[in-house]
Design an enzyme around this catalytic site. Structure first.
Site, PDB file in Angstrom:
ATOM      1  CG  ASP A 535      -2.133   0.864   1.237  1.00  0.00           C
ATOM      2  OD1 ASP A 535      -2.381   1.336   0.143  1.00  0.00           O
ATOM      3  OD2 ASP A 535      -2.831   0.810   2.266  1.00  0.00           O
ATOM      4  CD  GLU A 538      -0.427   5.461  -3.391  1.00  0.00           C
ATOM      5  OE1 GLU A 538       0.267   5.987  -2.372  1.00  0.00           O
ATOM      6  OE2 GLU A 538      -1.174   4.557  -3.564  1.00  0.00           O
ATOM      7  CG  ASP A 611      -7.538   4.463   1.029  1.00  0.00           C
ATOM      8  OD1 ASP A 611      -7.709   2.895   1.071  1.00  0.00           O
ATOM      9  OD2 ASP A 611      -6.691   4.782   1.552  1.00  0.00           O
TER      10      ASP A 611
END
Lengths: 969, 546
Positions: A535, A538, A611
Site C-alpha cells: 500500500d 504512490e 480508499d
C-alpha cells in the site's frame, strides 16, 4: 444545549469526509500544464497554426533490418537545438515513435519504456519504407491495408487503415519538447524576425518580441521554480515538458488512461462545453476519500488509450513516467482529439493498429506483458479490515465464518500488526504467535495477506531500515547526497530506491522464511502461506507536496523523482512479487496487491480502486473503474467502501459487485463498525452467504477467464465494447459487463431501494436469466429489458450459446473444492448449439508452464433431431497459447495433474432451451442416463419466457477426458 | 493409452457406501428401503419425492431436502454424523464432507474417503476426558468459592432487612414530626399571607427578585459556558492525544498546536518522545496565563462556584420580614407568638382561635398593623423547622429506598443473580496492564482506561447490564457470561466508549485480556468463581454430556 452541540459535531464530520481538493493540483496550478494548455489555446485561436517541428529529410537513415528509420528533427523556433526521431514497426504492426533532444545540455529521462515493456519488442521483418520528397511511408499487414506515413514538414505521423486515418500524431501542431536551457539564457530575446514567420504575415506576429513567443507564449511561466501550497519545487533542470497531440479522426469513443473515478467512455475536458474543466490527470497520489466523478489523479497511472468505432479499434501507449495531463475533445461525434502534456521525458509513443479490441489487447500485452495467472485461491473471498487487532482476533473471525458455514479464503492484516509500523516486525503484545496464527488459518486451507508498506521507520533498531541505509539504498534529497526523510505511518521514515539494482536481491532475501546464514534480517516469523499487500506506494508521504515525494528528490542514476514518479510504485510491487515467488524451495505463484500502478503492473499482481467511500456513488463508479482498470490489469473495489458505515442494504448490493469483480475483498477503515458477513442480521446475512457461495460456485468460470486473460490480455471484467465491438448502442455502457468469454452478463444494482433493473441486450442474441432460466431474445436493434432486482436478486444472464462449468457444493474455502465435481449449464443458442471452456491446474505452482494442465472445450451441437454434448482437449490444438509466459511444445493429456483429477467428474448437466422432450440420453460407449425434463420455450423458436430444462443426472464422465453424450429427440 | 481410457469414467467411489453412512442415530430407522419394482425405493425425509433406494448416498443430490445424501456431502446445508467411537458422536456441516481436511470434530475420519484421515478418536477422546476432568475440577473449586458468595449474599440480606426495618420505623417517626411542624407553619403563614403579599410589592423586594432572576440566569449561562469549555477542552485533548496522521491534515495539526498553546501544554510529540527517553519530566505550562486583578469586594471564582448557590437559595420572604424588622421597631407581636413555645400541643388549636380573635381586635383598634411585620421571625422559624424535618425525612426515605433497591437487586437475575452470587463482587476492581495503558473495571460500577505514561484517564462506561440479547434467557449462565459497560467518554470522531466484559468460570476474579475490536469499543475477558456452577448443576444445563 450539550446534546445539540454534540449533534452539530456529528453532522460536521461527514462534511469533512471528502477529498481535500486543495491538497492536489489542478492544471492551472502546474506550470507545465498551464503552458501546455496555453499552447493549445494559441493553436486553436490561430487558423494557420503550423507545428515548428520538421524532419530533416537529408539526415534520414533506414536501419539494416529495414524496420526502423531515424532522422534529425529541426525546430523553427530554436534553430540551434537538435532533435532526433526514430520510427520503427514491430512484427505485429505496432508503430513506435521516439523523439529526443540530441546533444542537449542534459539528458531527458528515457527509461520509462524499459520499466513498462516486458521485453524488447520484435521488429517487423517484412516492412519496406518508401522515402518520398514530402514523407516516408510503409504499407503492411496481412492484407496490406495498414499504412504509416511520416510527413516531413511539419512533422506528423499518421496511421491509415484502408486509406482511413486512424491515429495522427502532431496533426494539430502541439508537439513540443522544451529543450534544456541555462537559466541566464532565459531572458527574453530582443530579436524580431519577420522571416521566421513569413507565412503568418499578420500584425500580431510582427509585434512578437522573439522567435518563439508565437509558439511558447510571451511570458516565461514557472520555468525554474514553482510553489504549491507550502512546498517549493526547485526545478534545477528548468523546463523540459513534453506536449503531443494525438487525434483519432474516425473514432468517436476513447477509453483507458486509468485511474480515474469516472465513466469508462472518457468525457470531454476541453472544446465546446466540456463535461470536465480539468484534463484527466495521471500522477499517482494518495487521494483519500476521492470524489466519485472527477478527472483527479488517483493511485495508479497507465498512459494507454483505446479509440473505438464500429469500424475499428486502435490504441496508443505513451510511455512517459512523469506527471501527465490529457485533454480530450470531440470535434464531431465520430472523432476525438487528445492532447497529452507531460512534465518531463522523451516522446515514446506506441501506436497499436488494432483493428479489433481483441487485437489491441494482444498488441498491448505483447508490449507490457499479460496479467499473471493468479493463484486459484486468490479468486476466493478476502476478508480485510483495518485492523484485526490480534492473533486471537484472527482466530475468532475465522471461527465465526466456520460456525456460520460462510466461505472465505484469505484473512488480511493491515498496518497495526507491525510494532510501531515497522513492517515485518510483529507487535508481540497482540500477535505473540504469528506463525502459529498463520498455521491455524492454513489448517483450513486458507491464507493470510499481510501489509508491507514502502516507508521504513528511521530507527537503527529496525533492521530493514538499517540494512537499507548501510547499503546506500535510500532515496536522496535534491542534493543527491542526503537521505530523504518524510513522514508517514511510521513517523519519520525513509524510502528505499527500487530503481537501484542493488536493492533487488536484498529485498528478495527479506522474505525468506528461514534464517539466513549471515545474520541479516529475514522474515522468519512468516510462512509460505503469508502473502503481501503493498500500500502507500504512490508514494504516500504525509508531509510531502500533494501527499507525495518532492519532485526534486534524486533516484538511482541521478534521475529526479519527477521523471519516474508514476513508475515508482510499480517497482515496489514488482520486487515484492518476485521475492514471494522465490522464497521457498518450489517457486509458487505470488499474490501481491498494489495500490500504485503503471503500465506493466499487471504482470505482478492485483490492484484495487483504493480508499473508497461507503456510498452508493462510490459503489457505482467502482464498477466503471474496475472496467477501465481492466484494460491494463486485474482490478477490484473494496466491498463496503473503505470509509464509512454502509447500511445492510448497501452492503448486500456491494457484495454482489464484489462477487462479480475479478478479485473480491471486503475492507473497512479503523473508525468503522465491524461488518463481517456473520455480523449481519437476517435476512441480510443469508443474502450475503448466498452471494459468497455463488462466487465460489463460479470459481471454475473465473479461473478459466483468468487463463484467457493471462494469455491474450483480454480482460476478465469485459466491457461491452470489447465483447460486442460493432454494437454502437453499447459503446458507452459501463454499468453492465461480461465475465471473460464465458457468456455471463452481469448488471450489479447500485441504487438504493431498487426493485428492478434495466439491462441492455446486444442485437440478435438470446439470453437466459441465470436464476429463473427465463429466455429473452433481442432484435437486430438490441433491446433493453427490465427485470426484477429485489435485494436478494442480481441481474445475471447467460448468453445463448454458452456452456458454464460450476461447482455447486458449498465449501469453507476454495482450495478444498479442487476435487469437487463439475456441473455444466448448457445454454443453447438459436441454432441449438453452445460452447464453453474449463481450465484447471494445481492452482499454486508454475507447473502449468510445463503443461501440467487440463484445458477442455465443451460443446453442444445439433445431432439429428437431438443434440450431442461433447468434451475435447484444447491444449493440443493451441500449444503456443495455452498458458502464460511460455509456449508449450508438447502436451500429454494424461499428465500428472490430469491424472490427479481423473476422479473429478461432471455430476450434472442442465440443458436450457432444448426443442422437445428427449427420448433417450446416453453416454456414447456407455449406458442410458437418468434425466428429468420440464418443458418450456425452445431456443430455436421465436418465443420468450421460461425455457425448457433438461437435467441429466450424474453422467459420471471425467472432466479430464474426452466424452460424448447424445440427447435423442 | 489404456490408462487414459480408464479415466473416461471416474471410478465409482461411492458405490459401496453404506446407505446409513453419516446418518445421525435418531434418523437411522428412517433409512430403510421400501420394496418396489424394478428397484426398492425410498422416500425423502420431507416426503416430497420418492427415489430408488440405490440413489441414497450415491453422491448426487436427488431430494429437495437433501436427505438422500447423508454421507457424501452432495446436498448442501445438510449434516453429517460422525460416530467417533471412543469419543462422542458429532454432527458436521455437509460442506466439510469429502473436502480433504480432517476435522477435529470428526475424529474417526469417516467424513473423508478411506485413507485420508486417521482415526484419532482414542487420543482425542482421552484428551477430551482429561480436559473435561480438569474443567470439572476447576468448576468444583470455583463453585466452592461461589457458595461463599452466596452465603455472603444471605448475610447481606439479613443485614439489609434489619437496616430496612430500623429505617422504616424512623420514617414513621419523622413523618409524624413533619406533620406536626407543617401544621404549625401553615398556621403561622395563613396568618401572615395577606400582609406578605403587600410587602412583596415593595420596589426594593421586586428589584431584589429581578436581581435574583438575573443572577440565576447568569449562573446558568456561566455553567453552560463552563461545560462547553470543558467539552471543547476534552475534544481537543482527545484530538491532541489521539489524532491520526492518516488524515494527513495540516488543519488538525494547527488545531492541536493552537490548543497546546492556549492550554499551556507541551507538544504531544515531544511528550511522547520524552516518554520514550525518560519517563520523568512532568511537563508544566511554560507561562502562566495572566490573572486579572479583581475589584474590591468582587467574588473570586471559588466563591462563585461554592457560595452563589446558597445566595440564590435565600428565603426572600424571611429577608423581607427581617428587613421590616430592621427598618421598624415594632415588636408588639413577639409575646403572642412566643407563646407557641409554651403551649402544649393539644391546646394549640384553641390558642390559635383565641389568638386570631385578639389579632382582629387589635387590628380593628388600629393598634396592630395588618400584615403584622414582626411575625416574620416566627413564620421563618416555623418554616425552617419544618424544612429541616422534611429534609431529614427525605434523607431517611432515600436510605429506605436504597436499602429496598439493594435488597431487590440482591436476588434479582438482572443484578446480582437469583442466588445473589454476584453481590460479593460489587465494586471489586480488576485491572490489566497492557503496556501503554492499565485497564480497570470495577464490577457493577465503571470501567476505565488509565494511561501508564501520563495523560488523562478515560471512562470506558458504567455498568449497564448483562448479556441481554434475544435468545438468551435471563439468569442463565450465558446471560452472566457478559457484562456491558456503556456511555463512557465519547471518542473523537467516534462513539461513546464502551466495554463488553466476557467472563468465564475461574478460581480467581481476574482480567485476562483487553482488545479494542472496534474504535472505542472494548472487549475485556476475565474469570470469576461467580460463574462456576457446581459440576452437577452444569450437567443439568447441558454441559459435559458424554
Amino acid at each position: 444545549m450539550r446534546a445539540l452541540s454534540s449533534l452539530l459535531l456529528l453532522v460536521a464530520i461527514p462534511a469533512a469526509l471528502a477529498v481535500k481538493s486543495h491538497d492536489f493540483k489542478t492544471c492551472s496550478q502546474a506550470g507545465f500544464c498551464r503552458r501546455g494548455r496555453a499552447l493549445s489555446a494559441r493553436a486553436a485561436a490561430h487558423p494557420q497554426w503550423t507545428s515548428p517541428y520538421s524532419v530533416d529529410a537529408d539526415s534520414l537513415s533506414i536501419s539494416s533490418d529495414q524496420a526502423t528509420f531515424t532522422a534529425g528533427v529541426k525546430s523553427a523556433i530554436y534553430p540551434d537545438i537538435k532533435f532526433g526521431l526514430e520510427v520503427r514497426v514491430h512484427d505485429d504492426g505496432v508503430v513506435r515513435v521516439k523523439m529526443d533532444e540530441v546533444g542537449g545540455l542534459r539528458k531527458r529521462y528515457d527509461e520509462a519504456a524499459s520499466w513498462a515493456l516486458i521485453a524488447e519488442p520484435k521488429i517487423s521483418k517484412d516492412i519496406q519504407w518508401t522515402v518520398g520528397t514530402k514523407d516516408i511511408r510503409a504499407v503492411y499487414g496481412d492484407k496490406k491495408d495498414v499504412e504509416v506515413v511520416v510527413s516531413f514538414e511539419p512533422l506528423t505521423v499518421t496511421l491509415y487503415r484502408n486509406g482511413k486515418e486512424q491515429v495522427v500524431l502532431n496533426g494539430r501542431g502541439l508537439l513540443h519538447l522544451e529543450h534544456f536551457r541555462k537559466k541566464e539564457d532565459a531572458k527574453p530575446e530582443e530579436v524580431t524576425s519577420e522571416e521566421a514567420l513569413e507565412s503568418e504575415g499578420t500584425q500580431q506576429v510582427l509585434k512578437t518580441p522573439n522567435l518563439h513567443a508565437w509558439f511558447e507564449g510571451e511570458e516565461e511561466d514557472a520555468l525554474w521554480e514553482e510553489t504549491f501550497s507550502s512546498w517549493t519545487d526547485t526545478k534545477p533542470k528548468g523546463p523540459e515538458s513534453l506536449s503531443i497531440d494525438i487525434t483519432f479522426p474516425n473514432h468517436g469513443h476513447v477509453y483507458g488512461i486509468p485511474q480515474h473515478a469516472s465513466s469508462l467512455d472518457l468525457r470531454t475536458t476541453t472544446g465546446e462545453s466540456p463535461y470536465y474543466t480539468d484534463p484527466y490527470r495521471l500522477y499517482n497520489a494518495d487521494t483519500f476519500e476521492y470524489l466519485a466523478d472527477s478527472t483527479m489523479s488517483l493511485y495508479g497511472s497507465i498512459p494507454v488509450m483505446h479509440a473505438h468505432s464500429a469500424d475499428s479499434t486502435v490504441a496508443v501507449f505513451n510511455a512517459v513516467g512523469s506527471e501527465t495531463w490529457i485533454d480530450i475533445a470531440h470535434s464531431s461525434v465520430s472523432s476525438t482529439e487528445t492532447h497529452w502534456i507531460s512534465e518531463s521525458g522523451i516522446l515514446d509513443v506506441f501506436i497499436m493498429p488494432g483493428p479489433t479490441p481483441k487485437d489491441i489487447f494482444a498488441q498491448y500485452t505483447r508490449l507490457t506483458g499479460t496479467q499473471a495467472l493468479p493463484a486459484d485461491w486468490s479468486l476466493g473471498y478476502h476478508q480485510c479490515r483495518w485492523n484485526y487487532v490480534s492473533s486471537e482476533d484472527i482466530r475468532a473471525v475465522q471461527k465465526k465464518f466456520d460456525e456460520e458455514d460462510i466461505p472465505v479464503d484469505v484473512f488480511w492484516l493491515d498496518i497495526e500488526y507491525a510494532e510501531e509500523h515497522k513492517y515485518f516486525i510483529w507487535d508481540k503484545k497482540n500477535f505473540p504467535d504469528p506463525v502459529d496464527m498463520t498455521n491455524d488459518v492454513a489448517a483450513s486451507s486458507r491464507k493470510m495477506v499481510v501489509i508491507i508498506d514502502p516507508h521504513f521507520k528511521r530507527t537503527s533498531s529496525y533492521p530493514v531500515y538499517q540494512e537499507a541505509v548501510d547499503r546506500g539504498l535510500i532515496v536522496k534529497q535534491k542534493d543527491g547526497q542526503t537521505d530523504y526523510e518524510g513522514w508517514c505511518w511510521s513517523g519519520s521514515s525513509a524510502w528505499v530506491d527500487f530503481f537501484n539494482p542493488a536493492a533487488w536481491d536484498w529485498w528478495k532475501t527479506l522474505f525468506k522464511t528461514y534464517k539466513l546464514g549471515d545474520d541479516k534480517f529475514s522474515w522468519t516469523e512468516s510462512t509460505e502461506d503469508v502473502f503481501i499487500w503493498n500500500d502507500m506506494n504512490e508514494p504516500s508521504i504525509f508531509n510531502g507536496p500533494e501527499i507525495s515525494m518532492p519532485r526534486d528528490n534524486i533516484h538511482y542514476g541521478g534521475w529526479e523523482h519527477r521523471d519516474l514518479h508514476n513508475i515508482n510504485g510499480m517497482l515496489f510491487s514488482n520486487l515484492t512479487s518476485q521475492a514471494i515467488t522465490v522464497r521457498g524451495e518450489v517457486p509458487k505463484r505470488p499474490f501481491v496487491l498494489t495500490r500504485a500502478f503503471y503500465a506493466g503492473s499487471q504482470r505482478f499482481g492485483a490492484m484495487w480502486t483504493g480508499d473508497n467511500l461507503g456510498t452508493w456513488e462510490h459503489m457505482a463508479v467502482g464498477i466503471k473503474m474496475v472496467l477501465a482498470n481492466s484494460i491494463a490489469g486485474f482490478a477490484f473495489t473494496d466491498v463496503g467502501g473503505f470509509f464509512g458505515n454502509p447500511d445492510p442494504e448497501m452492503l448486500v448490493r456491494w457484495y454482489h459487485v464484489g462477487a462479480f469483480s475479478p478479485f473480491f475483498r471486503a475492507h473497512a477503515h479503523i473508525d468503522t463498525k465491524r461488518r463481517e458477513p456473520y455480523l449481519l442480521d437476517e435476512p441480510y446475512k443469508g443474502m450475503v452467504k448466498d452471494i459468497l457461495r455463488r462466487r465460489y460456485s463460479m470459481l471454475p468460470i473465473w479461473y478459466t477467464a483468468f487463463r484467457e486473460a493471462s494469455t491474450t490480455g483480454l480482460p476478465v471484467a469485459r466491457p461491452h465494447y470489447v465483447a460486442f465491438p460493432k454494437d454502437e448502442a453499447g459503446f458507452s455502457l459501463d454499468d453492465q459487463y461480461f465475465i471473460g468469454s464465458s457468456g455471463l452478463l452481469v448488471k450489479p444494482v447500485t441504487e438504493k431501494g431498487a426493485k428492478e433493473a434495466t439491462v441492455y441486450l446486444p442485437p440478435n442474441e438470446l439470453f437466459y436469466d441465470y436464476d429463473s432460466y427465463n429466455l429473452y431474445r433481442s432484435p437486430a436493434t438490441g433491446k433493453k429489458i427490465t427485470v426484477a432486482a429485489e435485494l436478494d436478486q442480481l441481474p445475471l444472464f447467460i448468453l445463448g450459446g454458452s456452456i458454464l462449468p460450476t461447482r455447486e457444493r458449498p465449501r469453507r474455502s476454495s482450495s478444498v473444492m479442487r476435487h469437487d465435481p463439475i456441473t455444466l449449464q448448457v445454454a443453447l443458442d438459436a441454432s441449438s448449439s453452445a460452447r464453453g471452456e474449463l481450465y484447471l491446474d494445481d492452482g499454486v505452482t508454475f507447473n502449468h508452464q510445463q503443461g501440467q494442465i487440463v484445458w477442455r472445450e465443451f460443446s453442444a451441437e445439433k445431432s439429428g433431431k437431438g443434440i450431442k454434448i461433447s468434451s475435447r482437449d484444447l491444449t493440443t490444438q493451441h500449444l503456443a497459447s495455452a498458458v502464460d509466459s511460455v509456449a508449450l511444445t508438447t502436451y500429454d493429456p494424461a499428465n500428472a495433474f490430469a491424472q490427479s483429477i481423473s476422479s473429478v467428474r461432471v455430476e450434472k448437466i442442465a440443458v436450457l432451451g432444448l426443442g422437445a422432450k428427449p427420448s433417450s440420453v446416453k453416454v456414447v460407449g456407455g449406458k442410458e442416463l437418468e434425466w428429468e425434463y420440464s418443458s418450456g420455450v425452445s431456443a430455436s423458436g421465436k418465443k420468450e419466457g421460461s425455457s425448457s430444462l433438461l437435467v441429466i443426472k450424474d453422467p459420471a464422465v471425467s472432466v479430464a477426458s474426452d466424452w460424448e453424450i447424445v440427447v435423442q429427440a | 493409452m489404456m490408462l487414459w481410457l480408464l479415466l473416461f469414467f471416474p471410478a465409482p467411489i461411492f458405490s459401496a457406501l453404506d446407505k446409513t453412512h453419516g446418518v445421525q442415530p435418531a434418523h437411522l430407522s428412517k433409512y430403510i428401503p421400501a420394496p418396489g419394482t424394478p428397484h426398492p425405493s425410498w422416500a425423502c425425509l420431507d416426503g416430497s419425492k420418492t427415489i430408488p433406494w440405490h440413489a441414497v448416498n450415491d453422491d448426487y443430490c436427488d431430494c429437495p431436502d437433501g436427505s438422500d445424501e447423508p454421507g457424501t456431502g452432495a446436498c448442501p446445508d445438510t449434516q453429517f454424523y460422525c460416530r467417533n467411537e471412543g469419543h462422542i458422536g458429532a454432527l458436521i456441516p455437509s460442506s466439510r464432507v469429502r473436502d480433504g481436511l480432517c476435522e477435529k470434530e470428526c475424529c474417526d475420519g469417516s467424513d473423508e474417503l478411506p485413507g485420508v484421515c486417521k482415526n484419532n478418536c482414542k487420543t482425542i477422546g482421552e484428551e477430551y476426558r482429561a480436559k473435561l476432568a480438569a474443567e470439572r475440577k476447576l468448576q468444583k473449586t470455583g463453585s466452592k468459592i461461589r457458595s461463599t458468595y452466596i452465603a455472603f449474599a444471605q448475610k447481606e440480606k439479613k443485614k439489609l432487612e434489619g437496616e430496612l426495618q430500623n429505617l422504616e420505623r424512623e420514617v414513621i417517626q419523622r413523618k409524624a414530626e413533619v406533620a406536626r411542624l407543617k401544621d404549625l407553619a401553615d398556621r403561622a403563614e395563613s396568618l401572615t399571607e395577606a400582609s406578605m403579599e403587600q410587602k412583596r410589592k415593595s420596589p426594593l423586594f421586586q428589584s431584589l427578585l429581578t436581581h435574583h432572576r438575573a443572577l440565576k440566569s447568569l449562573q446558568k449561562v456561566h455553567r453552560e459556558h463552563l461545560q462547553r469549555e470543558k467539552a471543547l477542552g476534552d475534544i481537543l485533548d482527545n484530538l491532541r492525544s489521539g489524532y491520526n496522521p492518516n488524515y494527513q491534515d495540516m488543519a488538525v495539526l494547527e488545531a492541536v498546536r493552537g490548543w497546546e498553546h492556549f492550554a499551556g501544554l507541551p507538544h504531544i510529540n515531544d511528550v511522547k518522545k520524552d516518554d520514550e527517553e525518560s519517563q520523568e519530566d512532568d511537563s508544566s505550562p511554560d507561562e502562566e496565563l495572566p490573572v486579572e486583578e479583581l475589584e474590591e469586594g468582587m467574588w473570586t471564582e471559588t466563591q462563585l462556584e461554592h457560595q452563589l448557590d446558597s445566595l440564590l437559595g435565600s428565603d426572600y420572604d424571611s429577608l423581607l420580614l427581617e428587613h421590616d424588622k430592621h427598618t421598624e421597631t415594632t415588636t408588639v407581636d413577639s409575646i403572642l407568638f412566643d407563646v407557641f413555645s409554651y403551649i402544649p400541643d393539644f391546646l394549640v388549636p384553641q390558642w390559635e382561635a383565641a389568638r386570631d380573635a385578639i389579632f382582629s381586635f387589635l387590628s380593628d383598634l388600629g393598634l396592630l398593623k395588618t400584615g403584622s411585620t414582626g411575625k416574620g421571625d416566627e413564620t421563618g422559624r416555623a418554616r425552617k423547622a419544618l424544612n429541616d424535618a422534611e429534609h431529614s425525612l427525605k434523607l431517611t426515605e432515600d436510605e429506605v429506598g436504597k436499602a429496598r433497591t439493594d435488597l431487590d437487586r440482591l436476588f434479582s437475575p438482572e443484578w446480582f443473580g437469583r442466588e445473589g452470587e454476584w453481590k460479593k463482587l460489587e465494586g471489586l476492581c480488576l485491572t490489566k496492564d497492557t503496556g501503554d495503558y492499565t485497564y480497570e473495571v470495577c464490577l457493577f460500577d465503571e470501567a476505565k482506561q488509565k494511561p501508564n505514561h501520563g495523560g488523562s484517564t478515560f471512562s470506558l462506561g458504567r455498568f449497564a447490564g448483562w448479556n441481554d440479547v434475544a435468545g438468551v434467557e435471563k439468569g442463565s449462565p450465558v446471560y452472566y457470561s457478559k457484562q456491558q459497560y456503556t456511555q463512557g467518554t465519547k471518542c473523537w470522531n467516534g462513539p461513546a466508549r464502551s466495554v463488553q466484559l466476557v467472563l468465564a468460570c475461574g478460581t480467581e476474579n481476574a482480567l485476562l485480556s483487553v482488545a479494542e475490536l472496534e474504535k472505542c469499543e472494548y472487549q475485556f475477558t476475565g474469570t470469576t468463581p461467580a460463574l462456576c456452577l457446581p459440576p452437577d448443576a452444569g450437567a443439568r444445563t447441558g454441559h459435559g454430556e458424554l
